[in-house]
Structure formats: C-alpha cells, structure tokens
Design an enzyme around this catalytic site. Structure first.
Site, PDB file in Angstrom:
ATOM      1  N   CYS A   7       7.982  20.837 -26.353  1.00 60.08           N
ATOM      2  CA  CYS A   7       6.643  21.395 -26.415  1.00 60.08           C
ATOM      3  C   CYS A   7       6.665  22.924 -26.478  1.00 60.08           C
ATOM      4  O   CYS A   7       6.963  23.500 -27.519  1.00 60.08           O
ATOM      5  CB  CYS A   7       5.820  20.876 -25.231  1.00 60.08           C
ATOM      6  SG  CYS A   7       4.035  21.058 -25.419  1.00 60.08           S
ATOM      7  N   HIS A  40       7.137  15.277 -25.146  1.00 58.36           N
ATOM      8  CA  HIS A  40       7.858  15.423 -23.878  1.00 58.36           C
ATOM      9  C   HIS A  40       8.700  14.187 -23.556  1.00 58.36           C
ATOM     10  O   HIS A  40       8.288  13.341 -22.755  1.00 58.36           O
ATOM     11  CB  HIS A  40       6.866  15.654 -22.736  1.00 58.36           C
ATOM     12  CG  HIS A  40       6.258  17.005 -22.689  1.00 58.36           C
ATOM     13  ND1 HIS A  40       6.869  18.093 -22.099  1.00 58.36           N
ATOM     14  CD2 HIS A  40       5.071  17.459 -23.170  1.00 58.36           C
ATOM     15  CE1 HIS A  40       6.091  19.159 -22.204  1.00 58.36           C
ATOM     16  NE2 HIS A  40       4.995  18.807 -22.853  1.00 58.36           N
ATOM     17  N   GLU A  47      11.062  14.037 -21.658  1.00 56.90           N
ATOM     18  CA  GLU A  47      11.473  14.126 -20.255  1.00 56.90           C
ATOM     19  C   GLU A  47      10.423  13.583 -19.294  1.00 56.90           C
ATOM     20  O   GLU A  47      10.726  13.315 -18.120  1.00 56.90           O
ATOM     21  CB  GLU A  47      11.799  15.576 -19.883  1.00 56.90           C
ATOM     22  CG  GLU A  47      10.618  16.501 -19.654  1.00 56.90           C
ATOM     23  CD  GLU A  47      10.000  17.062 -20.913  1.00 56.90           C
ATOM     24  OE1 GLU A  47       9.183  18.005 -20.801  1.00 56.90           O
ATOM     25  OE2 GLU A  47      10.313  16.573 -22.024  1.00 56.90           O
TER      26      GLU A  47
END
Length: 287
Positions: A105, A199, A201
C-alpha cells in the site's frame, strides 16, 4: 544463519500507538510477526522515519539487512510534509543500497515517488475491505512475485491513493477495476523493489480492527448505510478470522481461501522472501 529484516513503519507515532491500543501491536510489529511466522529464525528491526530525529540506518546499515519491508500508512504522500519527505529519502537510500525491498500500500506509493513516479487520490474513490478480482498483467503471470496466485484473486485492502504516474523503470504486475497498479516491480539506482497496493500481511482480525475505527468513513463514503452496519461488517470479519469454517459469513461477504488461508493470503511476502531475499543473500555470500 537466520535472515535479518528491517521493517519500516510508515505511520506517525500517534497513529501507530492508536493501532496498538486497538489491536495489540503496531503495524510494523504485526508485519514483523508475519515475516517471522513465515521464516522462523529471523531478526526484524523496526525503523520509524516519520518521527522527528529518528535514528535511521546509513548506507552500510541498509546493506547489512537481507530484506527491507515498508508498511502501510495513514499519510497522503502528496502532502510532502517532513514526516513524508524523510520516508521518500529513506526509500531512495534503500534503492541505492541494493538490498531487496518490498512494500504494501503506502510502501508501494513511497517506492514509486522515490523513483520519480507520482501518487494521487483515486478518482474512483476508496478501496475498502477486500480488493476484488485482482488480475495479473501479461508480465505478472510469469513474475515470481505472483507465483501461486490464481488468474483472479481478492486480498485485504484499504486505501484512497494510488500510483498515477509510473516511474521510468516500472513493470505493472497486477490490476483491477479500482486501480491500474495493484502490484509492480520498480528498478531504481541499482535496487529492485516489489510491491502491492493491497495488504497481504493483514489478517481478517487486523482488518476488522482497522475498519472498526473507520465507521464514520464507511458511512460517509457510502460503503455502509449506518454506523451499526459498519460495525456489524467489522464484527463478521473478526468472527471469520477466529473461525474460518464459518461458511455462512464467508459466503455472505465473498471471502474465499485466497484470504482465509494464511499461506495463500501472504503469498507475495512469501515469494519475496523466497525469490528475492534468500536468492540475494546467497549471491552476496551470506548463505
């Protein structure tokens, strides 16, 4: 010998502390935990370039890492405030160090601007919850960053800004209907960066916490009709995170295994570690 990472936190002190109070970890700590969950024996240092007077690695320090990862951020890079300029300068130093780098991002946006690209608000508006129908470009289909991803996939996401002007040596690897640059490789000053606008993660639990703190935005921008609807959506994601077998919730919100399965959700981070970090470590004679 284990790998050594630098996780660069994109947020200011107040924003990362607010995230920690709500979720239990700062975004950089959460990212480091994901990396350590993938690799195991790993050291993750954290840098806070948005802080005034932050003690940041010099060129030799950056070269000492096996990989560098940039987190997301609440900032808008076109504001060019001192806490943003310091991050752009650090990314330029990361390129010059030659150390493999990756970002999610904001991380992609910083890498693009540091290589003379540009980032602006998306005229289509914010992408919230999940980035839908992410699709590899012709180059992306054979690129190791997206190895293992299906032809179309979804991923956790929340962003308003996007890369609007590509750096000179940039290969777009994935796109969708919301943004033409959802994944990219950028080469600059001897360095290679891999990044995504989404994202990988984020667990659904972390995403739920983030959305739960942004109910006003979700209502104002038309994603939910009421604050109660927004909180119910965040709660469903949190429940699904704790119990991925809740088929009713997965069906209701269109969440499939590319998001529910941690190994598949974090695919790009795993590919970065396998194909860039470990390979570069071996080439540098650190294996």
């Amino acid at each position: 010998m284990g790998l050594r990472f630098l996780v660069v936190e994109g947020n200011t002190r107040g924003a990362r502390q607010a995230h920690k109070e709500a979720y239990g970890l700062m975004p950089s700590e959460s990212y480091a935990a994901v990396i350590q969950g993938i690799v195991g024996e790993t050291v993750c240092d954290i840098a806070f370039p948005a802080d005034p007077g932050a003690n940041l690695p010099d060129a030799a320090g950056l070269q000492s890492y096996d990989g560098i990862v940039l987190t997301g951020s609440h900032l808008n890079i076109y504001d060019r405030t001192p806490d943003i300029l310091s991050q752009i300068d650090l990314m330029r130093a990361v390129y010059a160090s030659g150390t493999p780098s990756f970002g999610s991002c904001w991380g992609l946006q910083v890498a693009a601007v540091a290589a003379d690209g540009d980032v602006r608000p998306n005229p289509l508006g914010r992408e919230v919850g999940l980035a839908r129908k992410l699709t590899a470009t012709d180059q992306g289909r054979s690129h190791p960053l997206l190895e293992g991803r299906p032809a179309a996939y979804d991923a956790p996401a929340i962003h308003l800004d996007m890369v609007t002007a590509l750096p000179g040596d940039c290969t777009v690897l994935a796109f969708n209907a919301v943004s033409p640059v959802q994944a990219a490789e950028i080469r600059q000053d001897g360095g290679v960066f891999w990044g995504v606008q989404y994202h990988p993660e984020f667990s659904l639990g972390e995403l739920a916490v983030i959305l739960g703190r942004r109910t006003e935005i979700l209502v104002k921008e038309g994603f939910c009709r009421t604050a109660e609807d927004a909180m119910a959506y965040a709660q469903d994601l949190s429940t699904l995170d704790k119990d991925p077998a809740r088929f009713d919730l997965a069906w209701r919100h269109g969440v499939d295994a590319e998001v529910l399965d941690p190994q598949r959700r974090t695919r790009e981070i795993r590919n970065f570690i396998e194909h860039r970090v470990k390979t570069a470590k071996s080439a540098r004679g650190r294996a």
